[in-house]
Design an enzyme around this catalytic site. Structure first.
Site, PDB file in Angstrom:
ATOM      1  N   TYR A 121      11.814   1.860  -2.514  1.00 62.20           N
ATOM      2  CA  TYR A 121      10.901   0.713  -2.471  1.00 62.20           C
ATOM      3  C   TYR A 121       9.489   1.169  -2.840  1.00 62.20           C
ATOM      4  O   TYR A 121       8.799   0.523  -3.631  1.00 62.20           O
ATOM      5  CB  TYR A 121      10.922   0.101  -1.072  1.00 62.20           C
ATOM      6  CG  TYR A 121       9.976  -1.054  -0.872  1.00 62.20           C
ATOM      7  CD1 TYR A 121      10.303  -2.336  -1.307  1.00 62.20           C
ATOM      8  CD2 TYR A 121       8.750  -0.873  -0.228  1.00 62.20           C
ATOM      9  CE1 TYR A 121       9.432  -3.402  -1.103  1.00 62.20           C
ATOM     10  CE2 TYR A 121       7.886  -1.930  -0.026  1.00 62.20           C
ATOM     11  CZ  TYR A 121       8.228  -3.193  -0.464  1.00 62.20           C
ATOM     12  OH  TYR A 121       7.363  -4.243  -0.264  1.00 62.20           O
ATOM     13  N   SER A 145       0.813  -1.213   0.000  1.00 62.56           N
ATOM     14  CA  SER A 145       0.000   0.000   0.000  1.00 62.56           C
ATOM     15  C   SER A 145       0.847   1.263   0.000  1.00 62.56           C
ATOM     16  O   SER A 145       0.356   2.337  -0.360  1.00 62.56           O
ATOM     17  CB  SER A 145      -0.943   0.017   1.218  1.00 62.56           C
ATOM     18  OG  SER A 145      -2.007  -0.888   1.032  1.00 62.56           O
TER      19      SER A 145
END
Length: 226
Positions: free
Chosen positions: A152, A130
């Site tokens: 990331y 998320s």
């Protein structure tokens, strides 16, 4: 029963996903770049081992011949490091993260698309996060908005877009990205939910079948905002 391949599966969420699917009676290929750890994990979970390094084209090509037919591909392999402050990030830092988290799933998906195209229940699951959601990242009130994993985060946002594009380009294949939730893997230093809980979310999405959704960002509680 389905034939399923899970990448990066010698430990953590991948390992637990393999275990859940193998216990359910599916034929599961446990893919790992470390043969020793991969073979041990496959023996423990009741899966078949295949050597596959998502950053190496030759190992991916060899894996397609070993696996043969395939119904479900779960692109699970991923890395968190390197994690420099964004102002200190170099091309090498970005490339290292993207090589595994973005280019890896693209390489593996493209290699296995011919096999998936022969399946009546072809499915690709890209394991995401998320924190790769643009909506959530831009929300100052979101619990993970300040999470310090800039590279990331960007890699998962890119993977999410590739998920949408693969779904549009391959209408006979269900292609979704799945956020299993914050999970206490070795990669996360043990912080988060048990890996088996995360794996159950991935396994459910992987088995939705030909009538399931496609081009979606799915999480433990339903659809995640892009």
């Amino acid at each position: 029963m389905a034939i399923i391949l899970v990448t990066g599966a010698s430990r953590g969420i991948g390992y637990e996903t393999v275990r859940i699917l193998a216990v359910a009676g599916h034929t599961v290929w446990l893919a790992a770049r470390d043969p020793e750890r991969g073979k041990k994990a496959a023996q423990e979970t009741g899966a078949h081992f295949v050597h596959l390094d998502v950053t190496d084209d030759a190992s991916i090509e060899a894996a397609t011949h070993t696996v043969g037919e395939l119904d479900v591909l779960i692109n699970n392999a991923g890395i968190l490091e390197p994690n420099p402050a964004l102002a200190d990030a170099t091309r090498q830092h970005v490339q290292a993260i993207f090589d595994t988290n973005v280019f890896g799933p693209v390489r593996v998906t493209n290699a296995f698309l011919p096999a998936l195209s022969r399946s009546d229940s072809a499915t690709v699951i890209n394991v995401t996060s998320s924190i790769g959601s643009l909506s959530k990242s831009a929300d100052v009130n979101d619990e993970f908005t300040a999470y310090p994993q800039d590279l990331y985060r960007a890699s998962k946002a890119a993977l999410n877009m590739f998920t949408v594009q693969y779904a549009k380009a391959n209408p006979t294949v269900r292609v979704n990205c799945v956020d299993p939730g914050l999970t206490g893997t070795d990669m996360m230093g043990g912080f988060g939910q048990p890996p088996a809980v995360a794996a159950a979310t991935i396994a459910r999405a992987a088995l939705l079948g030909p009538k399931g959704p496609t081009g979606q960002f799915l999480g433990p509680d339903g659809v995640v905002p892009w």
